[in-house]
Design a protein around this motif. Structure first.
Motif, mmCIF file in Angstrom:
data_model
loop_
_atom_site.group_PDB
_atom_site.id
_atom_site.type_symbol
_atom_site.label_atom_id
_atom_site.label_comp_id
_atom_site.label_asym_id
_atom_site.label_seq_id
_atom_site.Cartn_x
_atom_site.Cartn_y
_atom_site.Cartn_z
ATOM 1 N N TYR A 235 22.315 -12.585 16.523
ATOM 2 C CA TYR A 235 22.531 -11.827 17.766
ATOM 3 C C TYR A 235 23.887 -12.191 18.365
ATOM 4 N N ALA B 72 19.197 -13.621 23.477
ATOM 5 C CA ALA B 72 18.293 -12.858 22.614
ATOM 6 C C ALA B 72 17.399 -13.763 21.764
ATOM 7 N N CYS C 20 17.833 0.286 16.543
ATOM 8 C CA CYS C 20 16.599 -0.482 16.741
ATOM 9 C C CYS C 20 15.441 0.344 16.205
ATOM 10 N N TYR D 237 17.946 -3.820 14.146
ATOM 11 C CA TYR D 237 16.850 -4.729 14.502
ATOM 12 C C TYR D 237 15.535 -4.002 14.330
ATOM 13 N N TYR E 296 11.971 -4.148 15.567
ATOM 14 C CA TYR E 296 11.158 -4.752 16.625
ATOM 15 C C TYR E 296 9.685 -4.498 16.327
ATOM 16 N N HIS F 19 12.591 -8.687 14.622
ATOM 17 C CA HIS F 19 12.432 -9.348 15.920
ATOM 18 C C HIS F 19 10.981 -9.133 16.351
ATOM 19 N N LEU G 53 14.332 -7.370 23.501
ATOM 20 C CA LEU G 53 15.204 -7.895 22.440
ATOM 21 C C LEU G 53 16.303 -8.787 23.007
#
Ligand SMILES: Cc1cc2nc3c(=O)[nH]c(=O)nc-3n(C[C@H](O)[C@H](O)[C@H](O)COP(=O)(O)O)c2cc1C
Ligand code: SF4
Ligand code: FES
Lengths: 178, 457
Positions: free
Chosen positions: A32, A37, B85, B126, B128, B169, B187
């Motif tokens: 990140y 984060a 994301c 990312y 999630y 994540h 996040l």
């Protein structure tokens, strides 16, 4: 009280987290552009290893991530996911109470399990074996009613399956966590 | 019109019954990463975007927003970084389809993410994912690791010069993290408080950079659009209405989750536009115990209720709206049979939203809690007829659509209330009168009960 040390300065914090935990947290930094984060990954790392995230860990995470402890605590308290007073039971049971499970008697079984364990929903047994927590939809509605025990989904629950689960828990030798 | 549902050849779920369907070897043997190789060799990012636009793909995350249009809102010639994301929070009650995809065919998702990141010129993506999906998380991580090792992720993908990193994540058990700006805040390491829009994420999103948030199933659709072409995608589902220039149709295959009182609950694939009745009878083996459906949620709890008489409604992006539901949502149905009480339904729904409201907006925080407390009282046999007016007032006034809240969670709370009162008022009134024969007509204020039957909220 003449000291003016901010609680998150190095001098205040005795190392609380193990080197292994600190290294696991640091491994997330490159992912990140901001240290902040890493708060959720760090909370998970501590929670998975210790079973809870005591305030000492919050302070040390904050120090690692260059945040105020209140910033970490603010995030932590939002999620209702990280116990802070004492570790959750070795078996962490998330019992689904949302619609697809409830309309197949899920909540009746949740109460049945609580009764068999001799606790209320939301509590941990005195021997620290089982925490029974109400959960909203676990995303396994085709197997309703369902509960998640640590990393394992228990599907299509019945009284018999609950009985078997309680027997299994009783037979389990309790070693050190993780 | 009826689709030969059972003759439909699945695309998104084509692999899932194979042994080790989650591994790279099995995925590649079935043609996996063919679309990626093609794109890296022959297509520019804008070509991928143009193909997705031509296909008419609408996002599968709930709102049905056209995917290429969302991507095109990103600023042109931005120096970067731009973030993608992927939303695998999947916490809407009844919704299971992303989990099945992640557990059984994670590479399909990874391939779709790489293609979508390429189209949006993102260099970091990312993923999630809600914490309560341990197996999904494990399978996704393994797939990502395999993809890195095979040169599909990382630096200079397949020699194209394009580089992408993809990180998982994990969330921490809050439904509002699925809302795209709640996801972004979460996040970033903060409480998942949805942001006021504008600015929209495409302009200022994750780490204040241009950001696209897309659903897992949307990513999977992109793979097949690039692999088989836009025309193939457009040949499935409901084409745009030529009379209505604003209608973009409901094109392509769709995953339907079906749970509740049916014989074969599960995740199924069918063209958009099958009716709810077909989904229940032909896919899920009909209502259990030979009973009849009383009420059906068409697409996750938020979308509200359809009654038995409305089951011929097509499950496309426009269909559920026509019978007063919020929309198609996640296309995950929850079926309630004729013996199930609508009081239990509404209590369960109100409790969910009260528990999940993030508390930022007063109408949502107070409205969801009061509706839960009213339902608790009704359930306990202390309801009054006037309570239904209070509930309807809450239902009509909270949400983005009436314009009183920041995010759509409150709309999700409102639709079950509104549709239940509109469509099942008689049953609710009968229950109140039967369980509170001496007090049902009282109109002065009465105290709320304390606690949810003594259980934690
Ligand atoms: C309260 C709330 C929860 C949501 N949860 C999810 C979710 O779990 N997964 C998801 O893809 N979209 C969810 N959404 C929709 C997202 O905000 C967003 O529209 C979606 O991820 C966009 O993806 P798409 O364009 O591919 O459809 C949610 C929205 C709201 C208001
Ligand atoms: S509508 Fe509800 S969940 Fe959404 S931001 Fe407002 S209070 Fe939070
Ligand atoms: S309602 Fe229980 S898993 Fe979805």
């Amino acid at each position: 009280m003449s000291t003016t040390l901010a609680p998150h300065t190095d001098a205040f914090v005795k190392r609380y987290l193990s080197e292994e935990i600190r290294a696991a947290i640091e491994a997330f930094y490159p992912r990140y552009p901001s240290r902040r984060a890493v708060v959720l990954p760090a909370l998970h790392i501590v929670n998975e290893r210790l079973g809870y995230v005591p305030i000492e860990a919050v302070i040390e995470i904050a120090q690692m991530l260059e945040l105020a402890p209140a910033q970490v605590q603010d995030t932590l308290s939002f999620y209702h996911f990280f116990p802070q007073d004492k570790p959750s039971g070795k078996f962490k049971v998330w019992f689904c109470r949302s619609l697809s499970c409830s309309c197949r008697e899920g909540e009746v079984l949740m109460d049945y399990l609580a009764e068999k364990l001799g606790i209320h929903v939301g509590e941990t047994t005195a021997d620290g074996r089982v925490s029974l927590l109400p959960a909203e939809c676990l995303g396994v509605c085709e197997f309703a009613p369902a509960m998640l025990v640590n990393d394992t989904v228990h599907k299509d629950l019945t009284k018999e399956k609950i009985d078997a689960f309680v027997e299994m828990v009783k037979a389990e030798k309790l070693g050190a966590r993780g | 019109m009826s689709f030969p549902v059972l003759n439909y050849e699945p695309v998104l779920l084509a692999n899932i019954h194979k042994e080790n369907s989650h591994t790279l070897a099995v995925y590649e043997a079935a043609g996996g990463y063919r679309a990626l190789r093609k794109a890296m060799k022959e297509m520019k990012p804008d070509d991928v975007l143009a193909t997705v636009r031509a296909a008419g793909l609408r996002g599968r995350g709930g709102a049905g927003f056209p995917t290429a249009l969302k991507w095109s809102f990103l600023p042109k010639d931005h120096p970067g970084p731009i973030y993608l994301c992927v939303n695998a929070d999947e916490s809407e009650p009844g919704t299971i389809v992303n989990r099945v995809q992640m557990e059984e065919d994670p590479h399909q998702i990874v391939e779709g993410i790489i293609l979508s990141a390429y189209a949006t010129k993102s260099t970091t993506a990312y993923f999630y994912i809600r914490y309560e999906y341990p197996l999904s998380c494990q399978r996704m991580q393994a797939a990502i690791d395999e993809a890195y090792a095979a040169g599909f992720l990382g630096k200079n993908i397949l020699g194209s010069g394009y580089s992408l990193d993809l990180f998982i994540h994990r969330g921490a058990g809050a439904y509002v993290c699925g809302e795209e700006t709640g996801l972004i805040e979460s996040l970033e390491g903060k409480r998942a408080w949805p942001r006021i829009k504008p600015p929209f994420p495409a302009v200022e999103g994750l780490f204040r950079k241009p950001t696209v948030v897309n659903n897992v199933e949307t990513m999977a659709c992109v793979v097949h659009i690039i692999d088989r072409g836009a025309e193939w995608f457009r040949s499935i589902g409901v084409p745009p209405n030529p009379q209505d220039p604003r209608d973009v149709g409901s094109l392509g295959p769709k995953l339907f989750g079906i749970s509740g009182h049916v014989n074969k609950p599960g995740c199924y694939e069918a063209p958009l536009g099958i009716t709810a009745r077909q989904a229940i009878d032909e896919l899920a083996g009909g209502v259990w115990k030979g009973r009849k459906a009383k009420a059906v949620i068409p697409g996750g709890l938020s979308t509200g209720l359809m009654s038995y008489d409305e089951l011929d409604t097509p499950l496309d992006f426009a269909g559920p709206l026509k019978v007063g539901c919020l929309g198609l949502g996640t296309a995950c149905l929850i079926v309630m049979d004729e013996t199930y009480s609508m009081v239990d339904f509404l209590y369960n729904s109100c409790r969910f939203y009260a528990h999940e409201s993030c508390g930022q907006c007063t109408p949502c925080r107070e409205g969801t809690h009061w509706s839960m407390m009213i339902m608790e009282r009704i359930k306990a046999g202390k309801g009054r007829l006037i309570d239904l007016e209070y509930l309807a007032e809450i239902g009509n006034t909270i949400g983005i659509i009436p314009g009183t809240t920041i995010c759509g969670l409150a709309d999700g709370a409102a639709w079950p209330i509104k549709t239940c009162i509109r469509k099942f008022r008689g049953e609710l009134e009968d229950y109140i009168k039967r369980t509170n024969p001496t007090g049902y007509a009282v109109e002065v204020a009465v105290p709320a009960l304390t606690g949810t039957n003594g259980k934690p909220h």
